[in-house]
Design a protein around this motif. Structure first.
Motif, PDB file in Angstrom:
ATOM      1  N   TYR A  67       0.820  -1.214   0.000  1.00 32.85           N
ATOM      2  CA  TYR A  67       0.000   0.000   0.000  1.00 32.85           C
ATOM      3  C   TYR A  67       0.855   1.266   0.000  1.00 32.85           C
ATOM      4  CZ  TYR A  67      -4.146  -2.777   1.295  1.00 32.85           C
ATOM      5  OH  TYR A  67      -5.188  -3.672   1.315  1.00 32.85           O
ATOM      6  N   ASN A  72       2.910   3.298  -3.533  1.00 28.98           N
ATOM      7  CA  ASN A  72       2.244   4.266  -4.406  1.00 28.98           C
ATOM      8  C   ASN A  72       2.158   5.649  -3.770  1.00 28.98           C
ATOM      9  OD1 ASN A  72       1.242   2.887  -6.926  1.00 28.98           O
ATOM     10  ND2 ASN A  72       0.560   1.448  -5.376  1.00 28.98           N
ATOM     11  N   ASN A  73       1.895   5.657  -2.462  1.00 26.81           N
ATOM     12  CA  ASN A  73       1.798   6.936  -1.772  1.00 26.81           C
ATOM     13  C   ASN A  73       3.168   7.592  -1.640  1.00 26.81           C
ATOM     14  OD1 ASN A  73      -1.123   6.825  -1.125  1.00 26.81           O
ATOM     15  ND2 ASN A  73      -0.492   4.981  -0.044  1.00 26.81           N
ATOM     16  N   HIS A 108      -7.978   2.553  -1.039  1.00 22.98           N
ATOM     17  CA  HIS A 108      -7.364   3.318  -2.124  1.00 22.98           C
ATOM     18  C   HIS A 108      -8.143   4.595  -2.381  1.00 22.98           C
ATOM     19  CE1 HIS A 108      -6.095   4.237  -6.285  1.00 22.98           C
ATOM     20  NE2 HIS A 108      -4.957   3.679  -5.915  1.00 22.98           N
ATOM     21  N   THR A 167      -7.530   6.975   0.761  1.00 23.93           N
ATOM     22  CA  THR A 167      -6.193   7.576   0.877  1.00 23.93           C
ATOM     23  C   THR A 167      -5.919   8.543  -0.274  1.00 23.93           C
ATOM     24  OG1 THR A 167      -5.203   5.659  -0.210  1.00 23.93           O
ATOM     25  CG2 THR A 167      -5.119   5.695   2.183  1.00 23.93           C
ATOM     26  N   ASN A 168      -6.374   8.208  -1.481  1.00 24.50           N
ATOM     27  CA  ASN A 168      -6.142   9.113  -2.603  1.00 24.50           C
ATOM     28  C   ASN A 168      -7.005  10.365  -2.484  1.00 24.50           C
ATOM     29  OD1 ASN A 168      -4.143   7.964  -4.608  1.00 24.50           O
ATOM     30  ND2 ASN A 168      -5.421   6.207  -4.171  1.00 24.50           N
ATOM     31  N   ALA A 178      -5.078  12.461  -0.096  1.00 26.08           N
ATOM     32  CA  ALA A 178      -3.884  12.999  -0.769  1.00 26.08           C
ATOM     33  C   ALA A 178      -4.266  14.168  -1.683  1.00 26.08           C
ATOM     34  CB  ALA A 178      -3.188  11.907  -1.578  1.00 26.08           C
ATOM     35  N   LYS A 221      -1.701  15.260  -4.359  1.00 24.33           N
ATOM     36  CA  LYS A 221      -2.028  14.585  -5.609  1.00 24.33           C
ATOM     37  C   LYS A 221      -2.909  15.492  -6.465  1.00 24.33           C
ATOM     38  CE  LYS A 221      -2.598   9.642  -6.446  1.00 24.33           C
ATOM     39  NZ  LYS A 221      -3.238   9.711  -7.769  1.00 24.33           N
TER      40      LYS A 221
END
Ligand code: CTP
Ligand code: MG
Ligand code: K
Length: 181
Positions: free
Chosen positions: A18, A21-22, A164, A167-168, A171, A177
Motif C-alpha cells: 500500500y 504508491n503513496n 485506495h 487515501t487518494n 492525498a 495529488k
C-alpha cells in the motif's frame, strides 16, 4: 480463522504494497521511465511514472516491512492474532510488484487513449494488488500461499479499493495529488 484474524492479516500483509504508491506521489518527479518515448502516437507510460518515484516507493515499502517485522510480535500479542512476518524476498516482491503493477496500468491506460492522470476505475484500485501478489509469489511462493488464504485474499480484494479511494481522496485534499484517484 476468525474474522479479526482475517482482517488484521489482510491489512498487515498488504501494508508494504500500500505504501509504495503513496511514497511515489511524494517522491515523484525527474526522469520518466519511458524517457519520453511514444508508441502508436502516445507515450509508452507517461510523465507520471518516474525512476525516482519507483525507487522511493519500492524502498519505502521494503523499509516499512522491516519496521512491521520489529513490531509484529507485540502487536500480535496485543490483538490476540498470529504474527505476520515478512521474509525479505516477500517484502521486496510486495513493494516492487506494487510499483510494477501501477506502471503496467499506465501502459494499459496510454494504449487505451487515456492521458496521464485519467481515471480507469477498477484498474486504478487493483493494479498494484495484482502486481504485489504476483511478484511476492515469484520471490516467495510459500509465504504468499501460507499468508493469503482464500478468506484473507477475498478481504484484500474488497478492502483495498475502499482504502485506495480514501487515501487518494485525502492525498488530493491536502494537495499531494493532482486528482483524487
Ligand atoms: N509517481 C512516480 N513514479 C511512479 C508512480 C507515481 O513518480 N512509478 C508519481 C508521479 O509524480 C505521479 C504521481 O506519483 O504523477 C501520482 O501517481 P499516479 O496516480 O499513479 O500517476 P498519474 O500521474 O495519475 O499517471 P497515470 O495516468 O499514468 O497513472
Ligand atoms: Mg493517477
Ligand atoms: K495509478
Amino acid at each position: 480463522m476468525d474474522l479479526v484474524t482475517v482482517v488484521t492479516t489482510a491489512l498487515w500483509a498488504m501494508l508494504p504494497a500500500y505504501v509504495p504508491n503513496n511514497a511515489a506521489v511524494l517522491a515523484g518527479g525527474g526522469r520518466p521511465i519511458d524517457g519520453g518515448r511514444t508508441w502508436g502516437g502516445r507515450r509508452v507510460l507517461g510523465d507520471g511514472k518516474t525512476w525516482r518515484g519507483t525507487g522511493a516507493g519500492t524502498a519505502a515499502g521494503v523499509a516499512l516491512a522491516l519496521v512491521l517485522n520489529a513490531a509484529s510480535g507485540p502487536v500480535a500479542d496485543l490483538l490476540g492474532v498470529p504474527a505476520v512476518e515478512f521474509p525479505l524476498a516477500a517484502a521486496v516482491g510486495l513493494a516492487l510488484g506494487a510499483m510494477v503493477g501501477d506502471i503496467g496500468a499506465s501502459f494499459v491506460k496510454r494504449r487505451s487513449g487515456r492521458e496521464r492522470g485519467a481515471p480507469f476505475p477498477g484498474l486504478d484500485q487493483l493494479d498494484f494488488v495484482v502486481g504485489a501478489l504476483a511478484f511476492a509469489a515469484v520471490l516467495d511462493f510459500e509465504w504468499v500461499t501460507a499468508t493469503f488464504t482464500a478468506p484473507v485474499l477475498a478481504t484484500v480484494l474488497i478492502v483495498t479499493p475502499l482504502l485506495h479511494v480514501v487515501t487518494n481522496g485525502i492525498a488530493y485534499l491536502i494537495g499531494a495529488k493532482d486528482e483524487p484517484w
